[in-house]
Design a protein around this motif. Sequence first.
Motif, PDB file in Angstrom:
ATOM      1  N   SER A  55       0.852  -1.185   0.000  1.00 28.27           N
ATOM      2  CA  SER A  55       0.000   0.000   0.000  1.00 28.27           C
ATOM      3  C   SER A  55       0.888   1.235   0.000  1.00 28.27           C
ATOM      4  O   SER A  55       2.121   1.136   0.027  1.00 28.27           O
ATOM      5  CB  SER A  55      -0.916   0.016   1.230  1.00 28.27           C
ATOM      6  N   ALA A  56       0.252   2.398  -0.011  1.00 29.74           N
ATOM      7  CA  ALA A  56       1.028   3.643   0.059  1.00 29.74           C
ATOM      8  C   ALA A  56       1.820   3.717   1.357  1.00 29.74           C
ATOM      9  O   ALA A  56       2.883   4.346   1.417  1.00 29.74           O
ATOM     10  CB  ALA A  56       0.094   4.845  -0.064  1.00 29.74           C
ATOM     11  N   VAL A  60       5.648   5.047   1.735  1.00 28.74           N
ATOM     12  CA  VAL A  60       5.840   6.247   2.546  1.00 28.74           C
ATOM     13  C   VAL A  60       6.465   5.907   3.895  1.00 28.74           C
ATOM     14  O   VAL A  60       7.435   6.529   4.328  1.00 28.74           O
ATOM     15  CB  VAL A  60       4.494   6.978   2.743  1.00 28.74           C
ATOM     16  N   PRO A 138      -1.786   7.368   4.655  1.00 29.49           N
ATOM     17  CA  PRO A 138      -1.035   8.165   3.676  1.00 29.49           C
ATOM     18  C   PRO A 138      -1.740   9.454   3.291  1.00 29.49           C
ATOM     19  O   PRO A 138      -1.089  10.429   2.902  1.00 29.49           O
ATOM     20  CB  PRO A 138      -0.910   7.224   2.469  1.00 29.49           C
ATOM     21  N   SER A 139      -3.076   9.478   3.406  1.00 32.26           N
ATOM     22  CA  SER A 139      -3.820  10.691   3.059  1.00 32.26           C
ATOM     23  C   SER A 139      -3.476  11.836   4.002  1.00 32.26           C
ATOM     24  O   SER A 139      -3.406  12.996   3.585  1.00 32.26           O
ATOM     25  CB  SER A 139      -5.327  10.421   3.092  1.00 32.26           C
ATOM     26  N   LEU A 142      -0.025  12.927   2.665  1.00 34.07           N
ATOM     27  CA  LEU A 142      -0.064  13.506   1.324  1.00 34.07           C
ATOM     28  C   LEU A 142      -0.860  14.806   1.291  1.00 34.07           C
ATOM     29  O   LEU A 142      -0.551  15.711   0.514  1.00 34.07           O
ATOM     30  CB  LEU A 142      -0.665  12.493   0.344  1.00 34.07           C
ATOM     31  N   ILE A 157      -8.357   8.923  -3.380  1.00 36.65           N
ATOM     32  CA  ILE A 157      -7.740   7.595  -3.346  1.00 36.65           C
ATOM     33  C   ILE A 157      -8.806   6.507  -3.293  1.00 36.65           C
ATOM     34  O   ILE A 157      -8.758   5.522  -4.035  1.00 36.65           O
ATOM     35  CB  ILE A 157      -6.795   7.465  -2.132  1.00 36.65           C
ATOM     36  N   GLN A 180       0.407  -1.037 -11.770  1.00 37.36           N
ATOM     37  CA  GLN A 180       0.933  -0.285 -10.632  1.00 37.36           C
ATOM     38  C   GLN A 180       2.268  -0.842 -10.161  1.00 37.36           C
ATOM     39  O   GLN A 180       3.177  -0.078  -9.813  1.00 37.36           O
ATOM     40  CB  GLN A 180      -0.089  -0.290  -9.494  1.00 37.36           C
ATOM     41  N   ILE A 184       5.753   1.087  -9.994  1.00 34.53           N
ATOM     42  CA  ILE A 184       6.487   1.158  -8.726  1.00 34.53           C
ATOM     43  C   ILE A 184       7.939   0.716  -8.907  1.00 34.53           C
ATOM     44  O   ILE A 184       8.872   1.384  -8.441  1.00 34.53           O
ATOM     45  CB  ILE A 184       5.785   0.299  -7.654  1.00 34.53           C
ATOM     46  N   PRO A 387       7.888  11.574   0.905  1.00 32.50           N
ATOM     47  CA  PRO A 387       7.060  12.482   0.091  1.00 32.50           C
ATOM     48  C   PRO A 387       7.674  13.872  -0.052  1.00 32.50           C
ATOM     49  O   PRO A 387       7.642  14.463  -1.135  1.00 32.50           O
ATOM     50  CB  PRO A 387       5.734  12.538   0.863  1.00 32.50           C
TER      51      PRO A 387
END
Length: 398
Positions: A55-56, A60, A138-139, A142, A157, A180, A184, A387
Amino acid sequence: MHLLDWAIVAAYLAFVIWDGIRMTKHTGSVEGYFLANRSLPWWAVGLSVMATQMSAITLVGTTGQAYSDGMRFIQFYYGLPLAMVLLCVTAVPFFYRANVFTAYEYLEKRFDAKTRSLTSFFFLISRGLGVGVIIAAPSVILSIVLGWSEIATIFLIGLSTTFYTMVGGVQAVTWTDVKQMTIIFVGMFIVIVVIVSQFPTGVSFTDGLHLAGTLGKLETIDTRFDLTEKYTIWSGLIAAFFLFLSYFGADQSQVQRYLTAKSVSEGRTSLLMSAFLKIPMQFLILLIGVLIFVFYQFVTPPMIFNSVAVSKVEATAGYNEIKAKYESAHEARSAAAIKLVEHASPEDRQHYIAADKTFNEARKSAVELVKTTTGDSSFNDVNYVFPLFVIQNMPIGV
């Protein structure tokens, strides 16, 4: 981010949604929607298995963890190949020959509908909570880095993913996962090249690894049997081994993947591919975090990577004093790093280690200031490292 970056993000999201709609032609039946008519190649299933676990947070959080703590986290995955081999012998042929759509459908055949409903209910609850964290965590980061609202980031997302999943079924999910994972892997190699290219003249990739290794950032095996230590070879080979058995052997999100393979043999191959690619992939992700750490030996890193936290403390008494000490400590560490690269003497090594310790103490003072000012005793900003680095240092369009 520049206009070109936003255009690429928008184009990719539009393509993912369009591709999900295109895949509806393969979902005319229940078997087509849930199992892709058992027609997917092993390599696509293997990449989807990897993407489903990823996942993100992986990109991150893991890079930030490596920046702070080095490569030790990779030990968590040492039990994965062993678990996958065992599942290839047991779970894959078992579920494939049971001719079921879900892992829990078998429980109805073996016991009754109540058992199936109960296990399905707990799976949906746990998966709903898990996905909530996977999207929200992650939101939060981000939204700060990109300057968006947190709610808008979550919806962007979540809704795009939900749409192509609902419309295209597992066929759309799998092929989106393939795209994806390709992006990546390509992206990780590009990031590594960009980071190394920004090292000072005379500092090579191996020099950077030597600096990281001097501070213990490259440790990948810890044989201590210490129950207070999270990441050792024993936690990977024992605790993580059983975790992987339960996740890949009984969780519907994983079982569904290898049920879409063309045969038992291809289902097994997909799991083995995932097992033996996962460790190199995690190694690369952690390596990026370590290389960012090396990059910031020569470029002054933010004292606090969370810009919102900075805005809350920059007007407080003592902030400027801590910042001055921090910048001075960075200059001393940078000079010590250059000297170690040039001469590599034992004295230079000890001087570099001492300079890094002084730098870490200055940064710790800044973190403590944030905790005291905000009242957040659990404050940690390492998840903002990658990020922020990408936004500030990667070329436009990348």
